[in-house]
Each structure stands twice: as structure tokens, then as C-alpha cells.
Design a protein around this motif. Structure first.
Motif, PDB file in Angstrom:
ATOM      1  N   THR A   1       0.805  -1.227   0.000  1.00  0.00           N
ATOM      2  CA  THR A   1       0.000   0.000   0.000  1.00  0.00           C
ATOM      3  C   THR A   1       0.838   1.278   0.000  1.00  0.00           C
ATOM      4  OG1 THR A   1      -0.134  -0.047   2.435  1.00  0.00           O
ATOM      5  CG2 THR A   1      -1.898  -1.145   1.191  1.00  0.00           C
ATOM      6  N   GLU A   2       2.134   1.165   0.357  1.00  0.00           N
ATOM      7  CA  GLU A   2       2.969   2.360   0.414  1.00  0.00           C
ATOM      8  C   GLU A   2       4.297   2.203  -0.319  1.00  0.00           C
ATOM      9  OE1 GLU A   2       3.517   3.860   4.376  1.00  0.00           O
ATOM     10  OE2 GLU A   2       1.491   3.330   5.008  1.00  0.00           O
ATOM     11  N   ASP A   3       5.062   1.162   0.034  1.00  0.00           N
ATOM     12  CA  ASP A   3       6.447   1.075  -0.436  1.00  0.00           C
ATOM     13  C   ASP A   3       6.567   1.018  -1.953  1.00  0.00           C
ATOM     14  OD1 ASP A   3       7.199   1.131   2.174  1.00  0.00           O
ATOM     15  OD2 ASP A   3       7.623  -1.016   2.347  1.00  0.00           O
ATOM     16  N   ILE A   4       5.705   0.245  -2.625  1.00  0.00           N
ATOM     17  CA  ILE A   4       5.850   0.076  -4.072  1.00  0.00           C
ATOM     18  C   ILE A   4       5.010   1.075  -4.866  1.00  0.00           C
ATOM     19  CG2 ILE A   4       6.400  -2.369  -3.820  1.00  0.00           C
ATOM     20  CD1 ILE A   4       3.588  -3.024  -4.749  1.00  0.00           C
ATOM     21  N   VAL A   5       4.286   1.950  -4.178  1.00  0.00           N
ATOM     22  CA  VAL A   5       3.545   3.010  -4.859  1.00  0.00           C
ATOM     23  C   VAL A   5       4.546   4.069  -5.310  1.00  0.00           C
ATOM     24  CG1 VAL A   5       1.786   4.788  -4.617  1.00  0.00           C
ATOM     25  CG2 VAL A   5       1.499   2.579  -3.469  1.00  0.00           C
ATOM     26  N   PRO A   6       4.524   4.499  -6.580  1.00  0.00           N
ATOM     27  CA  PRO A   6       5.477   5.519  -7.039  1.00  0.00           C
ATOM     28  C   PRO A   6       5.501   6.730  -6.126  1.00  0.00           C
ATOM     29  CG  PRO A   6       4.269   4.618  -8.901  1.00  0.00           C
ATOM     30  CD  PRO A   6       3.653   4.019  -7.662  1.00  0.00           C
ATOM     31  N   ALA A   7       6.697   7.242  -5.887  1.00  0.00           N
ATOM     32  CA  ALA A   7       6.894   8.309  -4.907  1.00  0.00           C
ATOM     33  C   ALA A   7       5.986   9.521  -5.126  1.00  0.00           C
ATOM     34  CB  ALA A   7       8.359   8.734  -4.904  1.00  0.00           C
ATOM     35  N   PRO A   8       5.799  10.027  -6.361  1.00  0.00           N
ATOM     36  CA  PRO A   8       4.922  11.200  -6.527  1.00  0.00           C
ATOM     37  C   PRO A   8       3.489  10.937  -6.065  1.00  0.00           C
ATOM     38  CG  PRO A   8       6.279  10.880  -8.474  1.00  0.00           C
ATOM     39  CD  PRO A   8       6.459   9.655  -7.629  1.00  0.00           C
TER      40      PRO A   8
ATOM     41  N   ASP B   1       3.568  15.066 -11.570  1.00  0.00           N
ATOM     42  CA  ASP B   1       4.992  14.797 -11.357  1.00  0.00           C
ATOM     43  C   ASP B   1       5.354  13.336 -11.608  1.00  0.00           C
ATOM     44  OD1 ASP B   1       5.585  17.418 -10.607  1.00  0.00           O
ATOM     45  OD2 ASP B   1       4.987  17.054  -8.529  1.00  0.00           O
ATOM     46  N   LEU B   2       4.356  12.513 -11.903  1.00  0.00           N
ATOM     47  CA  LEU B   2       4.636  11.094 -12.122  1.00  0.00           C
ATOM     48  C   LEU B   2       5.453  10.875 -13.387  1.00  0.00           C
ATOM     49  CD1 LEU B   2       4.235   8.138 -11.314  1.00  0.00           C
ATOM     50  CD2 LEU B   2       2.063   8.162 -12.581  1.00  0.00           C
ATOM     51  N   TRP B   3       5.096  11.570 -14.477  1.00  0.00           N
ATOM     52  CA  TRP B   3       5.801  11.365 -15.743  1.00  0.00           C
ATOM     53  C   TRP B   3       7.272  11.790 -15.667  1.00  0.00           C
ATOM     54  CZ3 TRP B   3       5.915   8.529 -19.729  1.00  0.00           C
ATOM     55  CH2 TRP B   3       6.642   8.901 -20.866  1.00  0.00           C
TER      56      TRP B   3
ATOM     57  N   TRP C   1       9.151  11.802 -13.034  1.00  0.00           N
ATOM     58  CA  TRP C   1       9.791  10.798 -12.164  1.00  0.00           C
ATOM     59  C   TRP C   1      10.055   9.508 -12.934  1.00  0.00           C
ATOM     60  CZ3 TRP C   1       7.989   5.969 -10.604  1.00  0.00           C
ATOM     61  CH2 TRP C   1       8.662   5.364  -9.536  1.00  0.00           C
ATOM     62  N   LEU C   2       9.054   9.086 -13.712  1.00  0.00           N
ATOM     63  CA  LEU C   2       9.197   7.857 -14.485  1.00  0.00           C
ATOM     64  C   LEU C   2      10.213   8.035 -15.616  1.00  0.00           C
ATOM     65  CD1 LEU C   2       8.156   4.974 -14.841  1.00  0.00           C
ATOM     66  CD2 LEU C   2       6.350   5.878 -16.334  1.00  0.00           C
ATOM     67  N   SER C   3      10.214   9.184 -16.266  1.00  0.00           N
ATOM     68  CA  SER C   3      11.159   9.446 -17.352  1.00  0.00           C
ATOM     69  C   SER C   3      12.592   9.418 -16.843  1.00  0.00           C
ATOM     70  CB  SER C   3      10.864  10.806 -18.001  1.00  0.00           C
ATOM     71  OG  SER C   3       9.557  10.834 -18.543  1.00  0.00           O
ATOM     72  N   GLU C   4      12.818  10.002 -15.687  1.00  0.00           N
ATOM     73  CA  GLU C   4      14.165   9.996 -15.107  1.00  0.00           C
ATOM     74  C   GLU C   4      14.617   8.574 -14.788  1.00  0.00           C
ATOM     75  OE1 GLU C   4      16.584  11.852 -11.248  1.00  0.00           O
ATOM     76  OE2 GLU C   4      14.447  12.303 -11.555  1.00  0.00           O
ATOM     77  N   LEU C   5      13.701   7.755 -14.263  1.00  0.00           N
ATOM     78  CA  LEU C   5      14.025   6.365 -13.951  1.00  0.00           C
ATOM     79  C   LEU C   5      14.376   5.594 -15.215  1.00  0.00           C
ATOM     80  CD1 LEU C   5      14.135   3.976 -11.956  1.00  0.00           C
ATOM     81  CD2 LEU C   5      11.670   3.679 -12.332  1.00  0.00           C
TER      82      LEU C   5
END
Length: 496
Positions: free
Chosen positions: A272-279, A288-290, A292-296
Motif C-alpha cells: 500500500t505504500e512502499d511500491i507506490v510511485p513516490a509522486p 509529477d509522475l511522468w 519521475w518515471l522518465s528519469e528512472l
């Protein structure tokens, strides 16, 4: 019309494909880091071999317990995997089931162990599930192929009105039993290798003692661990007997150890928390998800994919070279009984040593680069294919006036064995990719390196995405391998 006169079209395709993979491997070599960086690699290698021939079996307390737990994890994991895999094999024709099985088997056992460590900790359940889950997908695929290839004739001999379950149990299973039993025995050997390397992530198996001994420079202790492992694999026919299997299966769970208690709240927090993307977890917002994902993807996923593919293609071709060089060592068409016995011993050692353990040893001796990984992957997989091809070559009958030496090798045996050799090689392609990715944990910049770094930095959201990328890459290679085998009409039996 084939590009070369008097050459069948299938043969010219096989030649072009082989040449293409060879050229691709040479191109990958130009972009790869292949170097020996240690100051005295040969001196270190000599010290290691001296440790192997002078093993110290009594220096490490708990070595016997580690051996017992290695066996226990393998038996419990393989038993659960075979039962679940058999159930999935019965419904394997369903597309969703095939996709699910492909996904779970595409993730390496060590990746599963790293995931379960986050909420189960060093509990026996971590090791058992790390083996059982990917093995379930593997068993489902192979069992379904065995069942589909069963002879339909016995079903017609049953009395009219027999229900489907009875027909399956009394007609199909007996016809497939030998194949099912043989493959399950092989997976048990694989399970012992998987169980051993789980020690590299902290579980109390033989790999834990091997890593500890090497890191401290105690080569005699490391040699003792390796010899125990080789002895365990080599004596499987002696101690794994059908009448003893029920006893092993019932007793194995009691020798897994206790471990720390499971904190169930950690499991809930992980999903419920740890694997949820940080943004999303931090409530910053979806905008801010895109970024974050683009940088990864740019900083970690793409470099990891690039290095994984480079290493995989070099290891694949090197595996083929090792197999072609190795199979005459055990073929009845070469040498004598003494030389073939020595060849069998060499190939048993090569195929029994897990790639991860061999790569770890070579990295300690030669330093960090892709060279130890290429050598480790090619020796292990080349030993497996060389053993299979060598056995096939012994079944071929040659003319009384057949040539000898290199002419026999190049003109009589290799042309007849080459299609089955390529089939085995492409079957191992997906497995080499899985191992290549996981070798990143040892410091090679494949996908496993970035997964391990994310876990060490408690960035489980990034780690899960990178593991997903690894799984999709393996599924893609498996699909490409199947298409190539189908296009070349490759079979695992030699031509007449």
C-alpha cells in the motif's frame, strides 16, 4: 532459390542466422567492458585452486546445517512448484494463464528473494517462495507440453462412458509419467543450485558460507563449500530414490529453520505504500509522475537494458562455442574410456556450478567487468548443451570408413548435430538473459545492479518497476527465440 547452389533453403537460413548472431556478438564486444583489473589475477587464481585441493571442512561452524537447509529449501520449493505447475498446466491453453506463467518465470529467484525479504525478512518462507513461484511457471510450461504430446491411442482403448478424469488418470498420465518424472528430477537439481545461491542474499544456505569465505580470503573454506556442493549434485542418483521421496518431502519443512517472526504489518505497508510511485505516495500529484518515471527510464532502465543485452548476446555466442568444443569430450566417437570419463567430470562441474557462484568467484579473482560474467555464463550453459549434444552424438552411427579426427568432427558430426545444437542454444537464450540481469547484484551494470541499488536505497517503487522491465525483456526474448526456432524448423533431436 537458396543463395548458395545445391544448399537447401533451411540450411542457408541456419547459416545466415548463425553468422548474424556471431557478428552481433562481435559488435557487442566492441561496446563492452572486457578487462582484468586485479593486480595479480593468476596468483589469486592459483590460491583459489590450491584452496580447492586443500579444503578445510571443519573451519566453519554450521556448514553441515547449511548443507541440510540447502536441500530442504530445494525440496520444499520444488515440491510446491511442481504441484502448482501441474495444476496450471491443466489450464495452460488459456491465454491469461500462459501470460501469468510467463511473467512469474521471467523473474529470477534472487529477485523474488529480494522482494520477499522486504516484508518476510530472513524467514524460511522467503526462500521457499523465491524458488516455488518461478518454478511454478516453468513446470506449467513444460508439463503442458509433455501432456499435449501424449499418445492419444490409449484413450481409445478405455471402455465407453469413462469420465474425463478417469481417462486422464488411467490413459494420459501413465503415457507421460517417465517424462514428467525425469523433468521433475532435473528441476530438483536446478532447485539445489537455486537454493545454494539464496545464501548470497543472507539466507542460511551454502552460498552464505561461500561468500563469507571468499570475502575474507579463506580459500580453503571456500573450496570445502564448493566440494560439498559438487558432491551433493553428483550423488543425487544415490540418495534421491523414489521410495525415499515421501520421507524427504515430509521431513524437509522441519529443517528450514525458524527465522524471525513475520510482521504482517510490513506486508500491508509494502503493497500500500512502499511500491507506490513516490509522486503518488507523497501526494505531490499525478503531474509529477511522468518526470519521475522518465528519469528512472533514462538514468537506470535504458542503461540496464543496454548492458543486459550486450552481455546476453556475447554470452550466448560464447556458450555456443563452449558447447561445440566440449561435446567431443564425452562422445564415443572421440578419445577412449579414460578421456571420456575425464570429460564427463569436467562437464558435470561446469553445468553443476551456478552461474552466479562462478561469476562471483571470477569477479573476486579478476575484478569488476563483463569478462567474469561472460565466462561464467558460457561455461555453465555450454556445459549443459555440450553434455546434451555429446550424448546425442554417441547415439549416431557412422560408416565403417568414416574419417577420424577433425574431419570426423567437422564433416560427419557437426552438420548432423547442428540443428539440435541451435535448438538447445535458443532454448537457453531466455535463461541466459535471466542470469545476466541478476548478475548485476555482483556489481556489473545490468538491470540487476539498478534493482539492487534501489532496494539498498529503500526505493522499492523504483525496484519493482525495474523488475517489471526485466520480466518483460525476458518474455520478449522468449517470444523471439520461439519464432526463430519455428522459422528454422529446429528440433532437439539430431538429423539422420
Amino acid at each position: 532459390m537458396p543463395p548458395w547452389p545445391n544448399v537447401p533453403l533451411s540450411h542457408s537460413r541456419t547459416a545466415r542466422t548463425s553468422l548474424g548472431f556471431l557478428v552481433l556478438a562481435l559488435v557487442c564486444l566492441a561496446f563492452s567492458d572486457i578487462a582484468i583489473t586485479t593486480a595479480n589475477p593468476w596468483q589469486d587464481l592459483f590460491r583459489f585452486f590450491r584452496g580447492v585441493v586443500t579444503p578445510d571442512f571443519f573451519s566453519s561452524e554450521g556448514l553441515a546445517t547449511a548443507l541440510l537447509r540447502t536441500v530442504s529449501f530445494a525440496f520444499v520449493g520444488v515440491t510446491i512448484g511442481s504441484i502448482c505447475g501441474f495444476g496450471l498446466a491443466l489450464i495452460y491453453r488459456i491465454r491469461l494463464v500462459r501470460t501469468f506463467c510467463a511473467f512469474i518465470r521471467a523473474i529470477h529467484e534472487l529477485f523474488w528473494a529480494l522482494i520477499f525479504l522486504q516484508f518476510f525478512g530472513f524467514h524460511p518462507l522467503t526462500g521457499v517462495l523465491a524458488i516455488a513461484i518461478p518454478y511454478s511457471g516453468i513446470f506449467a510450461k513444460v508439463y503442458s507440453e509433455i501432456l499435449d504430446e501424449a499418445d492419444p491411442e490409449p484413450r481409445t482403448l478405455l471402455p465407453p462412458g469413462v469420465d474425463a478424469l478417469s481417462a486422464f488418470v488411467y490413459a494420459r498420465i501413465p503415457d507421460c509419467w517417465d517424462q514428467l518424472r525425469t523433468y521433475t528430477s532435473y528441476r530438483l537439481e536446478c532447485g539445489l543450485r537455486s537454493s545454494a545461491i539464496l545464501g548470497f542474499v543472507g539466507l542460511p544456505t551454502l552460498g552464505f558460507f561461500l561468500e563469507s569465505s571468499f570475502s575474507q580470503g579463506h580459500y580453503s573454506e571456500a573450496g570445502a563449500v564448493l566440494l560439498l556442493f559438487y558432491g551433493l549434485i553428483a550423488t543425487i542418483p544415490l540418495w534421491v530414490r523414489p521410495r525415499l521421496l515421501p520421507f524427504y518431502i515430509v521431513a524437509a519443512p522441519f529443517f528450514l529453520g525458524d527465522g524471525l517472526p513475520i510482521v504482517w504489518g510490513n506486508i500491508k505497508r509494502f503493497f500500500t505504500e512502499d511500491i507506490v510511485p513516490a509522486p503518488l505516495r507523497e501526494g505531490v500529484g499525478g503531474d509529477d509522475l511522468w518526470p519521475w518515471l522518465s528519469e528512472l527510464v533514462i538514468d537506470q532502465a535504458l542503461p540496464g537494458i543496454w548492458n543486459t543485452l550486450l552481455l546476453t548476446q556475447m554470452a550466448l555466442v560464447a556458450t555456443g562455442v563452449v558447447a561445440l568444443v566440449a561435446f567431443p569430450l564425452i562422445s564415443r566417437h572421440f578419445g577412449n574410456r579414460v578421456s571420456r570419463t575425464g570429460g564427463h567430470i569436467l562437464l558435470v562441474i561446469a553445468r553443476s556450478t551456478p552461474e552466479y557462484i562462478l561469476a562471483y568467484i571470477l569477479l573476486q579473482l579478476w575484478g569488476p567487468s563483463m569478462l567474469p560474467a561472460v565466462v561464467a555464463l558460457s561455461l555453465h550453459n555450454g556445459g549443459i548443451i555440450g553434455h546434451l549434444i555429446g550424448r546425442q552424438s554417441s547415439g549416431l552411427h557412422l560408416r565403417p570408413d568414416a574419417p577420424h579426427g577433425l574431419t570426423r568432427y567437422g564433416y560427419e558430426l557437426v552438420p548432423r548435430l547442428y540443428p539440435s545444437f541451435l535448438a538447445f542454444l535458443f532454448y537457453r537464450w531466455e535463461i541466459i538473459m535471466r542470469e545476466t540481469a541478476i548478475l548485476g547484484i555482483l556489481g556489473i551494470y545490468t538491470l540487476g545492479f539498478y534493482v539492487d541499488s534501489a532496494i539498498q536505497n529503500i526505493q522499492f517503487d523504483k525496484a519493482m518497476i525495474l523488475i517489471l522491465v526485466t520480466a518483460l525483456l525476458n518474455i520478449g526474448i522468449d517470444s523471439l527465440s520461439r519464432r526463430i526456432r519455428g522459422r528454422l524448423a529446429l528440433q532437439t533431436m539430431p538429423t539422420c
